[in-house]
Write an enzyme that holds these catalytic residues in place. Structure first.
Site, short mmCIF file in Angstrom:
data_model
loop_
_atom_site.label_atom_id
_atom_site.label_comp_id
_atom_site.label_asym_id
_atom_site.label_seq_id
_atom_site.Cartn_x
_atom_site.Cartn_y
_atom_site.Cartn_z
N PRO A 85 0.83 -1.21 0.00
CA PRO A 85 0.00 0.00 0.00
C PRO A 85 0.87 1.26 0.00
O PRO A 85 1.84 1.34 0.74
CB PRO A 85 -0.80 -0.11 1.30
CG PRO A 85 -0.70 -1.53 1.70
CD PRO A 85 0.61 -2.03 1.17
N GLU A 86 0.53 2.20 -0.86
CA GLU A 86 1.25 3.47 -0.93
C GLU A 86 0.31 4.58 -0.45
O GLU A 86 -0.77 4.29 0.06
CB GLU A 86 1.72 3.71 -2.37
CG GLU A 86 2.61 2.57 -2.88
CD GLU A 86 3.05 2.75 -4.33
OE1 GLU A 86 3.13 3.88 -4.81
OE2 GLU A 86 3.33 1.72 -4.98
#
Ligand SMILES: [Zn+2]
Length: 315
Positions: free
Chosen positions: A2-3
């Site tokens: 996840p960014e």
């Protein structure tokens, strides 16, 4: 992994669903998910605390708790949050019946109505379960177990994140700020964008996408970029991150939102994991190379190493 957009999307969902809730009980099924303090102290400290706010800093999700504490959660590869409505039961029978399977899979969760299977396959690999006073279960699931949850005094926040770069969606992320962050760097631009000290929250997906939109080859050295290219890249970073949030994040493999749903942004990416497919602008096939041990995707024509931005945009 996840960014920024995935963490931001989760933060927004959590903000509208758990702020004001009290942590009645916390069950930890994989001890090493808790980074600090040691588990007994962690559990004693958070018991009965109220969730007062939810924020994001870079790729960290922050839960402000009553008593001037906050939880900082880094999901790493596969960490996800899942919110179960009241009535679900935790079943830890596997711990005794099959200890080896338990270490991988964690507990079962039974829905209040046996036919309600909407969440059932998404509750696997639960490492930590926060039981809220209103009956909701907030699960931290993490198949690969690299995710970490830390508890900190609020006063230490600035020190903890002192080395984190500017937030790309904040007003302080100006073109001057970005130019300054890149100044004097002789590393490749892709590698530099992944450095959380330069800009916070960008990872492999959005670095590839931003470089494509700015028509910059990912292997270009930062000190070879013209001011006009830096300006385009600055705009591109903001644009791809905002689009990512708008589409609920990119679920290439593990990322899911708070209700277990996949984000839709993968349908909109231009280069990330698109190798062998035609470029949206010029029909050249997208290629994959490895930079800093990370898969990197780009259009060899639009992002030619020797082509300036102005000419490549004409194509
Ligand atoms: Zn192209």
């Amino acid at each position: 992994m996840p960014e920024l957009p995935e963490v931001e999307y989760t933060a927004r969902q959590l903000r509208s669903s758990v702020v004001g809730a009290t942590l009645r009980e916390t069950q930890v099924f994989w001890e090493r998910t808790i980074g600090r303090p040691h588990l007994p102290e962690f559990l004693a400290e958070i018991a009965g605390r109220r969730i007062e706010g939810v924020r994001r800093r870079g790729k960290f999700l922050l839960l402000d708790l009553s008593g001037d504490l906050f939880l900082s959660i880094h999901r790493r590869m596969t960490g996800n949050f899942l919110l179960l409505p009241p009535g679900w039961e935790i079943d830890t029978a596997l711990r005794e019946s099959d200890p080896v399977a338990w270490k991988t899979r964690g507990p079962h969760f039974h829905p209040p109505v046996p036919t309600d299977i909407s969440y059932s396959h998404k509750t696997d690999y639960c490492r930590v379960c926060f039981v809220l006073a209103d009956g909701h279960h907030l699960l931290f699931t993490d198949p690969r177990k690299f995710g970490r949850i830390d508890l900190w005094p609020s006063a230490q926040e600035e020190v903890i994140f002192a080395n984190l770069g500017p937030e790309p969606l904040s007003e302080t992320f100006t073109i001057e700020c970005f130019t300054q962050a890149l100044a004097g760097r002789r590393t490749g631009i892709k590698q530099t964008l992944l450095d959380q000290n330069v800009v916070a929250g960008i990872g492999n997906i959005y670095a590839d996408e931003a470089l494509y939109y700015a028509s910059i080859h990912p292997a270009r050295r930062v000190d070879s970029l013209a001011a006009s290219e830096i300006r385009l890249l600055h705009e591109a970073i903001i644009a791809v991150l905002m689009l990512g949030i708008e589409h609920g994040g990119t679920s290439f493999n593990d990322y899911r939102d708070l209700w277990g749903q996949a984000g839709q942004n993968y349908n909109y990416v231009r280069v990330y994991h698109q190798e062998g497919k035609p470029c949206n602008r010029c029909n050249t096939l997208i290629e994959r190379i490895v930079i800093a041990q990370r898969s990197t995707h780009f259009c060899p024509r639009c992002q030619n190493a020797s082509t300036s931005v102005e000419t490549s945009f004409v194509k």
